[in-house]
Write an enzyme that holds these catalytic residues in place. Sequence first.
Site, PDB file in Angstrom:
ATOM      1  N   ARG A   1      17.576  -6.275  -4.172  1.00 36.66           N
ATOM      2  CA  ARG A   1      18.113  -5.488  -3.049  1.00 36.66           C
ATOM      3  C   ARG A   1      19.642  -5.480  -3.110  1.00 36.66           C
ATOM      4  O   ARG A   1      20.279  -4.444  -2.900  1.00 36.66           O
ATOM      5  CB  ARG A   1      17.613  -6.058  -1.713  1.00 36.66           C
ATOM      6  CG  ARG A   1      16.129  -5.782  -1.465  1.00 36.66           C
ATOM      7  CD  ARG A   1      15.681  -6.216  -0.079  1.00 36.66           C
ATOM      8  NE  ARG A   1      15.469  -7.641   0.018  1.00 36.66           N
ATOM      9  CZ  ARG A   1      14.278  -8.241  -0.048  1.00 36.66           C
ATOM     10  NH1 ARG A   1      13.178  -7.542  -0.214  1.00 36.66           N
ATOM     11  NH2 ARG A   1      14.179  -9.554   0.049  1.00 36.66           N
TER      12      ARG A   1
ATOM     13  N   ASP B   1       6.443   4.257   4.037  1.00 36.03           N
ATOM     14  CA  ASP B   1       5.451   3.184   3.971  1.00 36.03           C
ATOM     15  C   ASP B   1       4.229   3.630   4.774  1.00 36.03           C
ATOM     16  O   ASP B   1       4.333   4.450   5.675  1.00 36.03           O
ATOM     17  CB  ASP B   1       6.015   1.879   4.553  1.00 36.03           C
ATOM     18  CG  ASP B   1       5.277   0.645   4.028  1.00 36.03           C
ATOM     19  OD1 ASP B   1       5.809  -0.038   3.127  1.00 36.03           O
ATOM     20  OD2 ASP B   1       4.158   0.357   4.515  1.00 36.03           O
ATOM     21  N   SER B   2       3.076   3.051   4.434  1.00 31.92           N
ATOM     22  CA  SER B   2       1.858   3.412   5.163  1.00 31.92           C
ATOM     23  C   SER B   2       1.606   2.466   6.334  1.00 31.92           C
ATOM     24  O   SER B   2       0.595   2.583   7.010  1.00 31.92           O
ATOM     25  CB  SER B   2       0.660   3.415   4.216  1.00 31.92           C
ATOM     26  OG  SER B   2       0.586   2.177   3.549  1.00 31.92           O
TER      27      SER B   2
ATOM     28  N   ASP C   1       8.612   0.329  -5.155  1.00 28.61           N
ATOM     29  CA  ASP C   1       8.212  -1.085  -5.131  1.00 28.61           C
ATOM     30  C   ASP C   1       6.788  -1.202  -4.574  1.00 28.61           C
ATOM     31  O   ASP C   1       6.570  -1.719  -3.485  1.00 28.61           O
ATOM     32  CB  ASP C   1       9.208  -1.891  -4.279  1.00 28.61           C
ATOM     33  CG  ASP C   1       8.917  -3.381  -4.323  1.00 28.61           C
ATOM     34  OD1 ASP C   1       8.238  -3.836  -5.254  1.00 28.61           O
ATOM     35  OD2 ASP C   1       9.389  -4.102  -3.409  1.00 28.61           O
TER      36      ASP C   1
ATOM     37  N   CYS D   1       4.626  -5.601  -9.468  1.00 28.75           N
ATOM     38  CA  CYS D   1       4.400  -7.030  -9.187  1.00 28.75           C
ATOM     39  C   CYS D   1       2.998  -7.434  -9.623  1.00 28.75           C
ATOM     40  O   CYS D   1       2.446  -8.420  -9.152  1.00 28.75           O
ATOM     41  CB  CYS D   1       4.623  -7.330  -7.706  1.00 28.75           C
ATOM     42  SG  CYS D   1       3.524  -6.426  -6.613  1.00 28.75           S
TER      43      CYS D   1
HETATM   44  N1  SAH Z   1      10.220  -3.197  -1.072  1.00 28.86           N
HETATM   45  C1  SAH Z   1       9.727  -4.032   0.008  1.00 28.86           C
HETATM   46  C2  SAH Z   1       8.392  -4.656  -0.288  1.00 28.86           C
HETATM   47  C3  SAH Z   1       7.295  -3.661  -0.580  1.00 28.86           C
HETATM   48  S1  SAH Z   1       5.686  -4.307  -0.454  1.00 28.86           S
HETATM   49  C4  SAH Z   1      10.776  -5.075   0.360  1.00 28.86           C
HETATM   50  O1  SAH Z   1      11.824  -5.134  -0.324  1.00 28.86           O
HETATM   51  O2  SAH Z   1      10.568  -5.837   1.304  1.00 28.86           O
HETATM   52  C5  SAH Z   1       4.664  -2.921  -0.612  1.00 28.86           C
HETATM   53  C6  SAH Z   1       4.570  -2.030   0.601  1.00 28.86           C
HETATM   54  O3  SAH Z   1       3.795  -0.891   0.237  1.00 28.86           O
HETATM   55  C7  SAH Z   1       3.893  -2.598   1.838  1.00 28.86           C
HETATM   56  O4  SAH Z   1       4.774  -2.535   2.921  1.00 28.86           O
HETATM   57  C8  SAH Z   1       2.670  -1.676   2.097  1.00 28.86           C
HETATM   58  O5  SAH Z   1       2.480  -1.397   3.480  1.00 28.86           O
HETATM   59  C9  SAH Z   1       3.090  -0.428   1.364  1.00 28.86           C
HETATM   60  N2  SAH Z   1       2.025   0.445   0.831  1.00 28.86           N
HETATM   61  C10 SAH Z   1       0.914   0.109   0.157  1.00 28.86           C
HETATM   62  N3  SAH Z   1       0.259   1.184  -0.268  1.00 28.86           N
HETATM   63  C11 SAH Z   1       0.968   2.271   0.140  1.00 28.86           C
HETATM   64  C12 SAH Z   1       0.813   3.683  -0.018  1.00 28.86           C
HETATM   65  N4  SAH Z   1      -0.194   4.192  -0.708  1.00 28.86           N
HETATM   66  N5  SAH Z   1       1.746   4.476   0.525  1.00 28.86           N
HETATM   67  C13 SAH Z   1       2.780   3.962   1.230  1.00 28.86           C
HETATM   68  N6  SAH Z   1       2.987   2.638   1.367  1.00 28.86           N
HETATM   69  C14 SAH Z   1       2.097   1.808   0.853  1.00 28.86           C
END
Ligand code: SAH
Length: 397
Positions: free
Chosen positions: A210, A251-252, A301, A341
């Site tokens: 970040r 995000d979802s 991510d 990840c």
């Molecule tokens: N980049 C973030 C961490 C991401 S974790 C940070 O720095 O803190 C992955 C995220 O993807 C989660 O918040 C989850 O809610 C979201 N997610 C999972 N599948 C998804 C989709 N199909 N569309 C949108 N968001 C999604």
Amino acid sequence: MKSIRLREGKERSVLRHHPWIFHGSILKGGGDAGETVRVESHDGRFLAWAAFSPASSIRARAWSFEEAERIDEAFFDRRLRRAIALRERLAGGGLLASDGVRLVHGEADGLPGLIVDRYGDVLSVQFGSTGTERWRTVIVERLAAITGLSRVYERSDASARGLEGLEPRTGWLKGEGDTELVITEHGRRLGLDVAKGHKTGYYLDQRDNRQRFADLVRSLGCRSVLNCYSYTGGFSVAALAGGATAVTSVDSSEPALAQARRNVEINGLDVAACEFADADVNQYLRDALQAGRRFDAIVLDPPKFAPTAAHAERASRAYKDINRLALMLLSPGGLLLTFSCSGGINADLFHKIVAGAGLDAQVDGYLLQRLEAAPDHPTTICFPEGEYLKGLAIVRV
Ligand code: SAH
């Protein structure tokens, strides 16, 4: 003392100090859930002390490869002190620019299945294996004694616990109080909830990425930013701090986006410059492309698409697809930070997947940097499986 005897030839990985003993390697023997067993070669030589796990395909996880070592309270005290001492040394040198720190990272810290994150003065703990479950009281007492912290929250609700035959379990183990906390990472404030947040509350592993994103956004002069899978907006806050003027977080999870908005606010950054989209990233990227939109910087991510190597092929296609779309959405000279990840996809394979995405998108890019988890999430040289987070920083040619 109970024991397990391995099949001939199956001692090799244990001799290399790999901590997992799979079901298929075992000739005979066993124990109760979490019980310490002596692991022996086919001809009875000592290999390790391990916690037995009757329900898991990882049938035992090694605590120690020293025959003279006893697995007792003093053992856990030593291992926990060793793990915490490493973080103190890193923090002392300024390498952990946060009061949100992973103190214990499972196998890498010689404590298979145990995760301990510190968020300010609260510890968030996950017992992810039968061995850690059996020693939970000792572990919590030792943690409190070593850190001097009096509040410990349990987040043993990861799906992996089910594979160990353990029920989910959450709640205060010591102390009590508000589960909503604020940490300060690289000078930026980030709110989280140890009870309701993902994992133990936050994604500490992305801390330095970040910050790297903030630096790159500033250096490259990126204005419009798309943060995909934003969770609570860590990369969005970093982008605004780096000078971005229009930041979309996708995000979802609606609660995650609400927290993302609060995180922008508590840093005194411009909420009017932000959009929070409760959407499926895949669909969002397709719609954005259709609408002819372009972004100066994009973060991808996603959650784990491939928990194990068995899921690698299907996951590879999913990674390739979102990376292809993101590369097409980049302005010329734009920046892509892309991550995986998934334990089942190594850094080389991930690079190949992104290269394939670039070919399909007909977009070339400079590979500025390879990215990985922050140093409080170490791997050990004997346990390459521990390496899970990999990323690439790419600038569109
Ligand atoms: N980049 C973030 C961490 C991401 S974790 C940070 O720095 O803190 C992955 C995220 O993807 C989660 O918040 C989850 O809610 C979201 N997610 C999972 N599948 C998804 C989709 N199909 N569309 C949108 N968001 C999604």
